[in-house]
Design an enzyme around this catalytic site. Structure first.
Site, mmCIF file in Angstrom:
data_model
loop_
_atom_site.group_PDB
_atom_site.id
_atom_site.type_symbol
_atom_site.label_atom_id
_atom_site.label_comp_id
_atom_site.label_asym_id
_atom_site.label_seq_id
_atom_site.Cartn_x
_atom_site.Cartn_y
_atom_site.Cartn_z
ATOM 1 N N ASN A 137 -52.456 4.718 3.808
ATOM 2 C CA ASN A 137 -52.896 3.824 2.745
ATOM 3 C C ASN A 137 -53.284 2.445 3.287
ATOM 4 O OD1 ASN A 137 -53.274 2.365 0.409
ATOM 5 N ND2 ASN A 137 -51.482 3.155 -0.622
ATOM 6 N N ASP A 138 -52.284 1.675 3.683
ATOM 7 C CA ASP A 138 -52.586 0.297 4.083
ATOM 8 C C ASP A 138 -53.510 0.214 5.305
ATOM 9 O OD1 ASP A 138 -50.970 -0.696 2.031
ATOM 10 O OD2 ASP A 138 -49.189 -0.375 3.250
ATOM 11 N N VAL A 139 -53.441 1.218 6.197
ATOM 12 C CA VAL A 139 -54.239 1.138 7.418
ATOM 13 C C VAL A 139 -55.719 1.454 7.185
ATOM 14 C CG1 VAL A 139 -52.287 1.649 8.921
ATOM 15 C CG2 VAL A 139 -53.718 3.515 8.082
#
Lengths: 498, 96
Positions: A413-415
Site C-alpha cells: 500500500n504505502d510503497v
C-alpha cells in the site's frame, strides 16, 4: 606407506607439543582464527553467492571461540554441569524454534532472538555486579557493567515490544503519540542515570535493581510509540544494540574476542539501519522520536484513511483481471505484507510460471521496505522458488513502469502511494515509492479499503487506470489461475511459441 | 582483567572493521544479513561461560551464568539456523 607412517608420527608429535603449550597460548591462537573467520563471514554474508557459506563460516567461528575459551578456562565438574544445563535448554529451544517458524514470521523471530541476546548480556552484568563487585576495575568496571545492563535491558524489552507489535498483539496506545511520552522517557532516562551513578559505590544493592527496572521500562517506552511502518528500522537498530551489549559484556568479563565481535555487529547494524532510513527518506531521529507515521497527520490532506474518504473506486472481478493479463506483454507484480499474511507466495509463483509459458515477461518490483523487514519480500519469494534475477530493485524498475502493461499490487500500500511524490501535505511526502501509476493498467489486490500500515489514504486507488480486486491475496491469485486456465493460457502457446 | 587501553583499541578497530565489512548490500540480503549478524551477537555465550567458571561454588552466580548461557545459545543456534534456512532458498534460474 612409510611416508604415511612418518606423516602420522609427525602429526602426533605436533599434537603432543600442542598439548604442552600453555592453554592460554592455544586459546589466544584459536581466538585470532575465529576473529578472522567472523570477519570473513560478515563480509561474505553481504554477497548473494557466498552468503550461505559465509553464514556457516561465522557459525564455525563462534564454535571455535567457545572451544578456545573452554581450553583456557578448564571448567571443573560443577561448572560443566551448569554449562550443560544452560546449553541444552537454550540450544534445543533455538533448534526447534528455527525449524518450526514459518518464513512469514521471520521479522518477529529475529526480534525475539535479538532480545534474548540482550538478556544474556544483562544477566552476565547483573551477576558480576551483584555477586563479584567491582574488584579493582574502578570506574571502568562500573561503566562497562552499566552499559551492559542498560543496553541489554533496552534490547530485551524493546525487541519483545517490536515482536508483539509485529504479531499484532500490541497496538500503539494513544498516549504514546502525545508529547507525554518524551516526558516519561526522559524521566526514565534520568532514573537510569541516578542508578548508574550510584552503582559505582554500591554495586550489589538498590542501584542495580533500579537500573535494570528503569532501563527495561525505557526500552518499552521508546519502542512503543514507533509506528508499524518503521518497524524494520527498529529491529535493525535493536540488532545493533545487541552488538553493543555484547561488546560491553566483553569489557565486564575481560574478553577481547567478545569486544571485537560485539563492535563489528554493532557497527554493521548501524550501517544497515542507515540504509533502511535512506530507503524511506526518513532520518533516524524522526523514526525514533517522531512518533508513528500518519498517526499525527491532519485529518484532511493526505491523512484520513477510512473507506469513506475514497470517492472514485472501481472494483473488478478476477475474471476481468485475468483477461488483462492474457493480453499483456509485460507484467510486474508488487508484493507487500498482505502477500506474506495470506501465504500467497506459492500461488503467485504458479501464476507467473503460467504467464511466462504464455510468453509474458514477468518481474517483481521490490521496494526496500516492503513488508515488515528489509528484504522480507525477497526471502518470501525465494521460498516460492522465484529466481532472484526476477526481483528488481526500486531504482531499476521505476523507469520500466511506463512500458509495463499490467501491474498487480499484492497487499502493498504505502510503497506505491503516488502522493509521496505529489502531495507535500502527505506524511509520506518525499519517501521514494514504486511508480506504478505510470503503468498502463494497475490492479490492486486488497482485502478491504482500509488504510495501509502507516494509516494513510492511497491516491493510487482512485486513478482511472486502477481497479481494485477485493479479497485475500491467495484466494484472488487462485481465482486468476483458474480463469487463465479456462482461457487456455499456457496450453495454446506452448505449441505456438516454439 | 584486561588492560583498558588495549580493550578500547580493540573496540575502536572492531567498530571500524564492522563499518568497512558491510559497505554495499543488495536488498535481497538485508534480512539474512540482519539475522546472521544477530546470531553473531549471541557471542555473549563467551561471557556466560566465563561467569559460570568463575562462579566457584556460588549457586546464584552459577544459576545466572547458566540462564544467560541458555538465552545466548538460543540466539546463536536459532539465529544461524534461521539464516541458513533463508539463504538456502536463494537460487538462480536453473540451479538445483
Amino acid at each position: 606407506m612409510a611416508t604415511l607412517h612418518s606423516l602420522a608420527s609427525l602429526l602426533s608429535s605436533s599434537l603432543e607439543s600442542l598439548r604442552q603449550l600453555p592453554p592460554q597460548v592455544v586459546g589466544d591462537a584459536i581466538d585470532l582464527v575465529s576473529v578472522l573467520l567472523l570477519a570473513l563471514g560478515i563480509k561474505g554474508l553481504a554477497k548473494v553467492r557466498s552468503a550461505r557459506f559465509a553464514n556457516g563460516l561465522a557459525a564455525l567461528a563462534l564454535g571455535l571461540a567457545v572451544l578456545g575459551l573452554l581450553i583456557q578456562l578448564q571448567p571443573d565438574a560443577t561448572a560443566w554441569l551448569w554449562i550443560a544445563a544452560g546449553s541444552a535448554a537454550g540450544g534445543l529451544l533455538g533448534l526447534v524454534m528455527a525449524q518450526r517458524v514459518p518464513m512469514t514470521a521471520m521479522p518477529e523471530t529475529v526480534a525475539l532472538f535479538n532480545g534474548c541476546g540482550g538478556m544474556a548480556s544483562l544477566l552476565v552484568a547483573f551477576g558480576v555486579s551483584r555477586y563479584e563487585g567491582l574488584d579493582d576495575g574502578g570506574w571502568v568496571a562500573a561503566a562497562s557493567i552499566v552499559v551492559s545492563l542498560l543496553v541489554g535491558a533496552i534490547t530485551f524489552s524493546g525487541s519483545l515490544v517490536a515482536m508483539a507489535k509485529l504479531r499484532g498483539w500490541l497496538d500503539t496506545p494513544a498516549w504514546t503519540q502525545s508529547n507525554l511520552r518524551h516526558g516519561v522517557n526522559i524521566g526514565l532516562a534520568l532514573v537510569c542515570l541516578v542508578g548508574a551513578l550510584a552503582l559505582s559505590s554500591d554495586p550489589g544493592g538498590w542501584p542495580l535493581l533500579l537500573l535494570v527496572l528503569a532501563s527495561s521500562l525505557l526500552g518499552i517506552g521508546v519502542t512503543l510509540p514507533i509506528g508499524g511502518a518503521d518497524m524494520p528500522v527498529v529491529i535493525s537498530l535493536l540488532n545493533s544494540y545487541s552488538g553493543v551489549a555484547a561488546a560491553a559484556a566483553g569489557f565486564v568479563v575481560g574478553s577481547q574476542l567478545l569486544i571485537v565481535a560485539g563492535a563489528m555487529v554493532g557497527a554493521a547494524g548501524l550501517i544497515l539501519t542507515q540504509v533502511m532510513c535512506t530507503a524511506m527518506n526518513r532520518s533516524l531521529v524522526s523514526v525514533l522520536f517522531g512518533g508513528a507515521l500518519g498517526a499525527a497527520a491532519p485529518a484532511g490532506g493526505g491523512g484520513g484513511g477510512d473507506a469513506t474518504s475514497y470517492s472514485r473506486i472501481v472494483s473488478c472481478s478476477p475474471e476481468e483481471c485475468a483477461m488483462a493479463l492474457e493480453n499483456a506483454e509485460r507484467v510486474v507484480f508488487v508484493p507487500g505484507y498482505g502477500l506474506a499474511v495470506a501465504q500467497a507466495q506459492h500461488a503467485l509463483r504458479e501464476l507467473s510460471k503460467l504467464l511466462e509459458a504464455h510468453g509474458v515477461s514477468v518481474s517483481y518490483a521490490i521496494h526496500p521496505v516492503a513488508g515488515r523487514m528489509p528484504g522480507h519480500m525477497n526471502v518470501l519469494l525465494a521460498e516460492a522458488d522465484v529466481p532472484y534475477e526476477q526481483m528488481v530493485e526500486m531504482d531499476l524498475i521505476n523507469p520500466e513502469f511506463p512500458a509495463t502493461d499490467v501491474v498487480i499490487v499484492l497487499g502493498a500500500n504505502d510503497v506505491v502511494n503516488p502522493q509521496a511524490k505529489t502531495d507535500p501535505s502527505s506524511p509520506l511526502y518525499g519517501m521514494p515509492v514504486l511508480e506504478v501509476d505510470q503503468a498502463r493498467q494497475v490492479f490492486v489486490v486488497k482485502r478491504s479499503l482500509g488504510a495501509g500500515y502507516a494509516g494513510i489514504a492511497n491516491a493510487l486507488f482512485e486513478l482511472p487506470q486502477t481497479a481494485m480486486v477485493f479479497g485475500d491475496a491467495k484466494a484472488v491469485l487462485n481465482g486468476l489461475l483458474t480463469e487463465l486456465r479456462a482461457l487456455g493460457v499456457g496450453k495454446v502457446k506452448e505449441t505456438v511459441s516454439l | 582483567m584486561i588492560d583498558i587501553t588495549n580493550a578500547l583499541w580493540v573496540l575502536l578497530l572492531g567498530s571500524l572493521l564492522g563499518l568497512e565489512l558491510i559497505g554495499k548490500v543488495p536488498p535481497t540480503l538485508h534480512t539474512p544479513l540482519m539475522s546472521g549478524a544477530n546470531a553473531i551477537s549471541g557471542i555473549t555465550v563467551l561471557a556466560s561461560l566465563t561467569l559460570i567458571v568463575r562462579a566457584g561454588d556460588q549457586p546464584a552466580l552459577l544459576l545466572l551464568g547458566s540462564l544467560s548461557l541458555g538465552f545466548a545459545l538460543f540466539n546463536v543456534i536459532g539465529g544461524f539456523l534461521v539464516t541458513d534456512r533463508m539463504l538456502a532458498m536463494f537460487r538462480r534460474r536453473g540451479d538445483r
